[in-house]
Design an enzyme around this catalytic site. Structure first.
Site, PDB file in Angstrom:
ATOM      1  N   HIS A  65      -3.496   1.311   8.112  1.00  0.00           N
ATOM      2  CA  HIS A  65      -2.193   1.593   8.093  1.00  0.00           C
ATOM      3  C   HIS A  65      -2.109   2.902   7.104  1.00  0.00           C
ATOM      4  O   HIS A  65      -1.731   3.957   7.240  1.00  0.00           O
ATOM      5  CB  HIS A  65      -1.074   0.624   7.624  1.00  0.00           C
ATOM      6  CG  HIS A  65       0.163   1.132   7.370  1.00  0.00           C
ATOM      7  ND1 HIS A  65       1.177   0.715   8.496  1.00  0.00           N
ATOM      8  CD2 HIS A  65       0.953   2.076   6.544  1.00  0.00           C
ATOM      9  CE1 HIS A  65       2.477   1.113   7.820  1.00  0.00           C
ATOM     10  NE2 HIS A  65       2.236   2.195   7.020  1.00  0.00           N
ATOM     11  N   GLU A  66      -2.887   2.403   5.741  1.00  0.00           N
ATOM     12  CA  GLU A  66      -2.884   3.729   4.926  1.00  0.00           C
ATOM     13  C   GLU A  66      -3.503   4.697   5.121  1.00  0.00           C
ATOM     14  O   GLU A  66      -3.289   5.814   4.781  1.00  0.00           O
ATOM     15  CB  GLU A  66      -3.011   2.937   3.494  1.00  0.00           C
ATOM     16  CG  GLU A  66      -2.103   1.914   2.852  1.00  0.00           C
ATOM     17  CD  GLU A  66      -0.697   2.238   3.067  1.00  0.00           C
ATOM     18  OE1 GLU A  66      -0.260   3.608   2.737  1.00  0.00           O
ATOM     19  OE2 GLU A  66       0.143   1.482   3.091  1.00  0.00           O
ATOM     20  N   CYS A 105       6.994   0.155   7.244  1.00  0.00           N
ATOM     21  CA  CYS A 105       6.495   1.278   6.501  1.00  0.00           C
ATOM     22  C   CYS A 105       7.161   1.542   5.762  1.00  0.00           C
ATOM     23  O   CYS A 105       8.494   1.638   5.951  1.00  0.00           O
ATOM     24  CB  CYS A 105       6.076   2.505   7.420  1.00  0.00           C
ATOM     25  SG  CYS A 105       5.496   3.991   6.581  1.00  0.00           S
ATOM     26  N   LEU A 106       6.882   1.910   4.354  1.00  0.00           N
ATOM     27  CA  LEU A 106       7.886   2.252   3.317  1.00  0.00           C
ATOM     28  C   LEU A 106       8.514   3.794   3.800  1.00  0.00           C
ATOM     29  O   LEU A 106       9.561   4.041   2.984  1.00  0.00           O
ATOM     30  CB  LEU A 106       7.130   2.546   2.134  1.00  0.00           C
ATOM     31  CG  LEU A 106       6.744   1.214   1.594  1.00  0.00           C
ATOM     32  CD1 LEU A 106       6.003   1.311   0.053  1.00  0.00           C
ATOM     33  CD2 LEU A 106       7.612  -0.059   1.176  1.00  0.00           C
ATOM     34  N   GLN A 147       2.961   9.991   1.258  1.00  0.00           N
ATOM     35  CA  GLN A 147       4.214   9.436   1.076  1.00  0.00           C
ATOM     36  C   GLN A 147       5.096   9.658   0.007  1.00  0.00           C
ATOM     37  O   GLN A 147       6.202   9.229  -0.264  1.00  0.00           O
ATOM     38  CB  GLN A 147       3.942   7.708   1.154  1.00  0.00           C
ATOM     39  CG  GLN A 147       3.349   7.303   2.785  1.00  0.00           C
ATOM     40  CD  GLN A 147       3.429   5.807   2.857  1.00  0.00           C
ATOM     41  OE1 GLN A 147       2.322   5.095   2.410  1.00  0.00           O
ATOM     42  NE2 GLN A 147       4.512   5.318   3.200  1.00  0.00           N
ATOM     43  N   GLY A 186       0.703  -1.299   0.100  1.00  0.00           N
ATOM     44  CA  GLY A 186      -0.130   0.069  -0.069  1.00  0.00           C
ATOM     45  C   GLY A 186       0.898   1.153  -0.033  1.00  0.00           C
ATOM     46  O   GLY A 186       1.874   1.179   0.405  1.00  0.00           O
ATOM     47  N   HIS A 232      -2.042   7.377   7.226  1.00  0.00           N
ATOM     48  CA  HIS A 232      -1.222   8.472   6.789  1.00  0.00           C
ATOM     49  C   HIS A 232      -1.968   9.639   6.214  1.00  0.00           C
ATOM     50  O   HIS A 232      -1.538  10.603   6.089  1.00  0.00           O
ATOM     51  CB  HIS A 232      -0.633   7.774   5.512  1.00  0.00           C
ATOM     52  CG  HIS A 232       0.609   6.690   5.556  1.00  0.00           C
ATOM     53  ND1 HIS A 232       1.813   7.405   6.174  1.00  0.00           N
ATOM     54  CD2 HIS A 232       0.965   5.526   5.538  1.00  0.00           C
ATOM     55  CE1 HIS A 232       2.595   6.548   6.304  1.00  0.00           C
ATOM     56  NE2 HIS A 232       2.243   5.259   5.815  1.00  0.00           N
TER      57      HIS A 232
END
Length: 227
Positions: A195-196, A153-154, A96, A91, A199
């Site tokens: 999670h997304e 997390c990226l 991000q 995701g 953000h």
């Protein structure tokens, strides 16, 4: 419609006692959608921003139907899909890649899941999720069950930690054509959604993490995996 990031000069330089205070995130760190983008898959490149970048602490702006169907947003979606798959990740939220709008892309591919043991798949309730786009998502928790798993997390590469998430959620959103969608998800898919969408509200997984378990990937494999 064009996209750009815009920050006050004092925030970027750290000048002033309140220059980067999180409580002032809306007024101190404006992000507009009116000027040239830092890049798209048709020209430049959106890069994944890392923790510490103020854009990750903004409350993202919703998009209207005309904006959703604009060339700029469609290019952003394509670029986000590309970045997510390159990482690879399951995701990615628009903040991000430095654009504070309420848009996420999600895809949990079969080849990612094949790396897990059967026990891990069952425990995490992890199944493939096809690529899709969610815009202006509204998430609600269903039931009282929760699950605790390591999460990364990226935007915080190289680290993981235990995060408790609701097991079942419902999401109402718009897709890339501005059509309404309703999703009821459980297990790992529900975790990805939470999670997304976090953000989009200026939250990172470390804000919900048991920080005593915050580990490098190397130490996760050494001390925690399968433990």
């Amino acid at each position: 419609m064009h996209l750009k990031r815009a920050y006050p000069k004092d925030c970027l330089s750290g000048v002033g006692s309140n220059a980067c205070r999180i409580g002032d995130r809306q007024s101190r760190y404006p992000v507009t959608i009116e000027c040239e983008s830092t890049g798209t898959s048709g020209g430049g490149v959106y890069e994944i921003v890392k923790t510490g970048d103020p854009v990750l602490r903004l409350t993202a702006k919703p998009l209207n139907s005309d904006e959703i169907q604009s060339e700029a947003i469609q290019q952003l979606i394509a670029a986000m899909a590309e970045r997510m798959r390159e990482a690879p990740g399951v995701g990615l939220a628009a903040p991000q890649v430095g654009v504070s709008v309420q848009l996420v892309v999600i895809e949990d591919r079969p080849e990612y899941i094949e790396r897990l043991s059967g026990a891990e798949r069952r425990e995490r309730e992890r199944e493939p999720v096809p690529f899709h786009v969610l815009i202006n998502p509204v998430l609600s928790v269903e039931g009282e069950e929760s699950a605790v798993f390591f999460e990364g997390c990226l935007s915080i590469p190289g680290y993981q930690g235990l995060v408790a998430r609701a097991r079942v959620v419902r999401v109402e959103a718009l897709d890339e054509r501005a059509a309404p969608v309703v999703i009821r998800a459980h297990g790992w898919y529900a975790r990805i959604l939470q999670h997304e969408i976090d953000h989009l509200n200026g939250l990172l997984c470390v804000d919900r993490m048991d920080l005593q378990t915050f580990s490098t990937l190397e130490n996760y494999d050494r001390f925690w995996r399968g433990g």
